[in-house]
Scaffold this active site. Structure first.
Site, short mmCIF file in Angstrom:
data_model
loop_
_atom_site.label_atom_id
_atom_site.label_comp_id
_atom_site.label_asym_id
_atom_site.label_seq_id
_atom_site.Cartn_x
_atom_site.Cartn_y
_atom_site.Cartn_z
N ASN A 1 19.11 -28.04 -55.63
CA ASN A 1 19.96 -27.03 -54.97
C ASN A 1 20.49 -27.47 -53.62
O ASN A 1 21.61 -27.14 -53.25
CB ASN A 1 19.22 -25.69 -54.88
CG ASN A 1 17.98 -25.76 -54.04
OD1 ASN A 1 17.31 -26.78 -53.99
ND2 ASN A 1 17.67 -24.68 -53.36
N CYS B 1 16.51 -21.37 -52.23
CA CYS B 1 15.22 -20.71 -52.43
C CYS B 1 15.04 -19.55 -51.45
O CYS B 1 14.24 -18.65 -51.71
CB CYS B 1 14.11 -21.72 -52.27
SG CYS B 1 14.24 -22.60 -50.71
N GLU C 1 5.59 -27.42 -44.48
CA GLU C 1 6.28 -28.61 -44.02
C GLU C 1 7.06 -28.22 -42.76
O GLU C 1 6.96 -27.09 -42.30
CB GLU C 1 7.19 -29.15 -45.14
CG GLU C 1 6.34 -29.61 -46.33
CD GLU C 1 7.09 -30.34 -47.44
OE1 GLU C 1 8.33 -30.34 -47.44
OE2 GLU C 1 6.41 -30.91 -48.31
N GLU D 1 6.40 -26.60 -52.36
CA GLU D 1 7.40 -25.61 -51.91
C GLU D 1 8.07 -25.09 -53.17
O GLU D 1 8.84 -25.81 -53.81
CB GLU D 1 8.44 -26.28 -50.99
CG GLU D 1 7.86 -26.99 -49.78
CD GLU D 1 7.47 -26.03 -48.67
OE1 GLU D 1 7.80 -24.83 -48.76
OE2 GLU D 1 6.81 -26.47 -47.72
#
Ligand code: NAD
Length: 476
Positions: free
Chosen positions: A147, A279, A457, A245
């Site tokens: 994405n 996301c 992260e 993630e």
């Protein structure tokens, strides 16, 4: 374009290749290697050989390599933006203003960040002194999704390399081109052979071979929750570090006292930017009842006016979704929403924009009339599809917001400062934006809770992930 693997400082193809399709027209425009266990073995061996020297390379020299790679991204920004738009279907304007500048920033951020990264010492009053070493892990696997291709690829490889690890990285097979282009500048940036390897191919083949390789020290993965669970199943029993993630089903909560125009404008963006394939996009819009109708009508009016077009046309704001299969998945979710009793207020169908009729375009879709428990409101669709739900009280808004398996991000709109703090703290997610969306400071911890992932992260969190602390205690 013919995409190649980059292993031990050299470009290589595989006997079998995969076709790369541009979602903007549905046409094949190149090939990529179909790597598997053999390519992973070679890349891992090269990375293992390179690790002792790279891990001892002074931090300023490692940082300089990253800076030079960032320079190459800056110098080729136009071609990278164009290739990202062609490969992914995202509007060129988005790739040029968000994806590519951010990729450059990721590399520079960790080139600088690692030079400011310090470890602790703990004195034991005249008896002893403890200090902590932060050692690179070894060879790490970095696996990224389609994405935000170069943006998320660099988000992982930059801290991994900065911290002194060697990397075997894999971009999504759907969007391999910009990671390949990046690999063509690795040598001239000064990275020794074997330090930074890039493999291409299918997730269940080359990705699986990477995460199951016995010599891999850690896995940093961004992608779907189902894939994340599978990877965790391989990595956890071996006690390797992992950062996951994963997906989201993010709420946007709009209280009646919100700045209406600001909330509306930003919610349109948080719903449909990158065709809803970020996301962090808000896919469940919760609106306080007194402004429900007004907000709904204004949002639907704006969404209906969004025109899809060729991603490579600089004026395009809505591009194609990433693949035919993904388009079919999105359309099937819209069908499910109708079966579940939802009313489609706008969109709900495929588009065939003039000149790019064969591409994979979905009209911005707004759905109402569904309760929180249905699949449409529970499962990640990852496309330009949002649902609207009314609420009365703050407690109800929180209960609705938290009523999913996911917990990545939330957006909250109110001008009541106390409420903003109260509700933000009550939301089960890694990130909460108040009166804004997608405003990112790279120093902050980034990640999700519940089914949205494991670990953080960003900032020093990524450097912590990519290093192992060792306590050394010296008696005085
Ligand atoms: P995906 O899980 O299908 O693939 C992600 C990557 O994993 C790809 O490179 C793929 O080739 C690889 N892969 C697939 N199967 C694998 C396996 N068995 N072993 C190892 N690697 C494998 O996800 P996607 O469709 O590319 O991306 C969309 C998903 O990513 C969405 O769920 C989205 O929410 C999530 N995402 C999360 C974040 C975040 O920061 N939390 C950011 C972007 C995207």
């Amino acid at each position: 374009m013919q995409v190649l693997n980059f292993v031990d400082g050299a470009f290589q193809n595989t006997p079998q290749v995969l076709e790369n399709v541009t979602p903007s027209t549905g046409e094949v425009f190149g090939t990529i290697p179909r790597s598997g266990a053999a390519e992973v073995d070679k890349a891992m061996a090269a990375a293992k050989r390179a690790f002792p020297a790279w891990s001892k390379t002074p931090v300023a020299e490692r940082a300089a390599c990253l800076e030079r790679l960032a320079d190459a991204v800056r110098d080729h920004a136009d071609v990278l933006a164009k290739e990202e738009a062609r490969d992914n279907g995202k509007p060129l304007s988005l790739a040029a203003h968000v994806d590519i500048p951010r990729a450059e920033k990721n590399l520079r951020f960790y080139a600088s960040g690692v030079q400011h990264y310090a470890s602790e010492s703990h004195a034991m009053e005249g008896e002893a002194i403890n200090y902590t070493l932060r050692k690179p892990l070894g060879v790490v696997a970095c696996i990224s999704p389609w994405n935000l291709p170069l943006y998320l690829f660099t988000w992982k490889v930059a801290p991994a390399l900065a911290a002194g690890n060697c990397v075997v990285a894999k971009p999504s097979e759907l969007t391999p081109v910009t990671a390949y282009l990046l690999s063509t500048w690795v040598k001239e940036a000064g990275f020794p052979d074997g330090v930074f390897n890039v493999l291409h191919g299918l997730g269940p083949e080359v990705g699986e071979a990477m995460v199951t390789h016995p010599d891999i020290a850690a896995v940093s993965f961004t992608g779907g929750t189902t894939t994340g669970a599978r990877i965790a199943g391989h990595v956890a029993p071996k006690f390797k570090k992992m950062s996951l993630e994963l997906g989201g089903k993010n709420p946007a909560i709009i209280f009646e006292d919100a700045d209406f125009e600001d909330a509306l404008r930003t919610t349109l963006r948080s719903s449909f930017a990158n065709q809803g394939q970020i996301c962090l996009c808000g896919s469940r819009i919760l609106i306080q009842r007194p402004i429900y109708d007004k907000f709904k009508e204004a949002l639907v009016a704006k969404a209906s006016k969004m025109v899809a077009g060729d991603p490579l046309d600089p004026s395009t704001k809505l591009g194609a979704v990433v693949s035919e299969a993904h388009m079919e998945k999105i359309l099937s979710y819209i069908g499910l929403a109708k079966e579940e009793g939802g009313q489609v207020l706008c969109g709900g169908h495929r588009l065939h924009p003039e000149g790019v009729e064969g591409g994979f375009y979905v009209a911005p879709t707004v759905i109402e009339g569904l309760g929180p428990a249905c699949r449409t409101n529970q499962e990640e669709i990852f496309g330009p599809v949002v649902t609207l739900q009314p609420f009365d009280t703050e407690e109800e808004a929180l209960a609705l917001a938290n009523d999913t398996a996911y917990g990545l991000a939330a957006t909250l709109w109110t001008t009541d400062l106390k409420r903003a703090h109260r509700v933000a703290a009550g939301i089960e997610s890694g990130i909460v934006w108040v009166n804004t969306w997608l405003l990112r400071d790279l120093r902050t911890p980034f990640g999700g809770v519940k089914a949205s992932g494991l670990g953080r992260e960003g900032g020093f969190d990524a450097l912590e992930f990519f290093t192992e602390p060792q306590n050394i205690c010296i008696k005085l």
